[in-house]
Design a protein around this motif. Structure first.
Motif, PDB file in Angstrom:
ATOM      1  N   GLN A 145       0.745  -1.411   0.075  1.00  0.00           N
ATOM      2  CA  GLN A 145       0.183   0.130  -0.251  1.00  0.00           C
ATOM      3  C   GLN A 145       0.378   1.059  -0.108  1.00  0.00           C
ATOM      4  O   GLN A 145       0.301   2.454  -1.054  1.00  0.00           O
ATOM      5  CB  GLN A 145      -0.784  -0.206   1.279  1.00  0.00           C
ATOM      6  N   GLN A 152       1.208   7.085  -6.689  1.00  0.00           N
ATOM      7  CA  GLN A 152      -0.052   7.250  -7.122  1.00  0.00           C
ATOM      8  C   GLN A 152       0.247   8.885  -6.922  1.00  0.00           C
ATOM      9  O   GLN A 152      -0.389  10.209  -7.557  1.00  0.00           O
ATOM     10  CB  GLN A 152      -1.341   7.447  -6.578  1.00  0.00           C
ATOM     11  N   MET A 179      -9.173   8.224  -5.439  1.00  0.00           N
ATOM     12  CA  MET A 179      -8.771   7.038  -5.602  1.00  0.00           C
ATOM     13  C   MET A 179      -7.956   6.319  -4.126  1.00  0.00           C
ATOM     14  O   MET A 179      -7.906   5.117  -4.364  1.00  0.00           O
ATOM     15  CB  MET A 179      -8.025   7.337  -6.721  1.00  0.00           C
ATOM     16  N   ASN A 182     -10.396   6.211  -1.679  1.00  0.00           N
ATOM     17  CA  ASN A 182     -10.922   4.846  -1.387  1.00  0.00           C
ATOM     18  C   ASN A 182     -10.006   3.345  -2.002  1.00  0.00           C
ATOM     19  O   ASN A 182     -10.686   2.338  -1.069  1.00  0.00           O
ATOM     20  CB  ASN A 182     -11.805   5.051  -3.291  1.00  0.00           C
ATOM     21  N   TYR A 183      -9.138   3.476  -2.098  1.00  0.00           N
ATOM     22  CA  TYR A 183      -8.502   2.335  -2.155  1.00  0.00           C
ATOM     23  C   TYR A 183      -7.783   2.220  -0.777  1.00  0.00           C
ATOM     24  O   TYR A 183      -7.489   0.744  -0.117  1.00  0.00           O
ATOM     25  CB  TYR A 183      -6.715   2.772  -2.322  1.00  0.00           C
ATOM     26  N   SER A 185      -9.882   3.063   1.620  1.00  0.00           N
ATOM     27  CA  SER A 185     -11.322   2.468   2.467  1.00  0.00           C
ATOM     28  C   SER A 185     -11.230   3.255   3.400  1.00  0.00           C
ATOM     29  O   SER A 185     -11.926   3.247   4.786  1.00  0.00           O
ATOM     30  CB  SER A 185     -11.320   1.162   3.057  1.00  0.00           C
TER      31      SER A 185
END
Length: 186
Positions: A145, A152, A179, A182-183, A185
């Motif tokens: 992550q 990103q 994004m 959301n990735y 959460s």
């Protein structure tokens, strides 16, 4: 002429700061030593009292610039992972970071130049990058992550810098923030 204690180190740090700004704006390989030193307001001869070569300057610049990023990440005022990443998203994914590359992060500005460099530069860059990565791991709880979010962030800045339309720049920045949240959460 005798200089006070710490003068040479202070001058070297000033040269690295100005060189970093110029390199992030114009490109490191595209800029000659004379141009770097002119921006710093010193003679080209002064360069050699601080660095043995342009290659050594690049190594020092990588260290200095990534150290600044690491210090920023470490001084994020939040310990809670969600608050920590929200703070970083707002700080990093901003229009001012897109438009003022000379004051921003080294990663989107010079990563392609590092990729074209020799093994020594790549090893040095990797070691510094891994230090920053560990800070993201601490807050995100996962090496994968951490890499995904870092990539990103850098990619969003790079993409936003490559377009003219300010609305598209903002869409890139905001969609990247969403994004990432959301990735993760959040």
């Amino acid at each position: 002429m005798r200089y006070k204690i710490g003068y040479k180190e202070e001058k070297r740090n000033q040269l690295l700061k100005i060189t970093g700004q110029v390199a992030k704006k114009a490109g490191f390989q595209n800029t000659g030593i004379d141009d770097f030193m002119k921006a710093a307001g010193v003679t080209s001869g002064a360069f050699y009292s601080h660095f043995s070569s342009k290659h050594e300057l690049f190594k020092a610049l990588i260290h200095n610039e990534l150290e600044q990023s690491i210090q920023m990440w470490q001084t994020n005022p939040f310990d809670d992972p969600e608050q920590w990443i929200d703070f970083e998203l707002e700080r990093y994914l901003s229009l001012s970071h897109v438009e003022k590359s000379e004051y921003g992060c080294l990663l989107p500005a010079l990563a392609t130049e590092v990729a074209r460099s020799d093994e020594e530069i790549k090893q040095h860059y990797q070691a510094e990058l891994l230090r920053g990565h560990q800070i993201f791991v601490k807050y995100l709880g996962s090496e994968k992550q951490a890499w995904a979010v870092m990539c990103q962030l850098v990619g969003a800045i790079l993409m936003a810098r490559s377009v003219l339309d300010e609305n598209i720049k903002l869409i890139i920045i905001e969609s990247s923030k969403n994004m990432i949240k959301n990735y993760l959460s959040y």
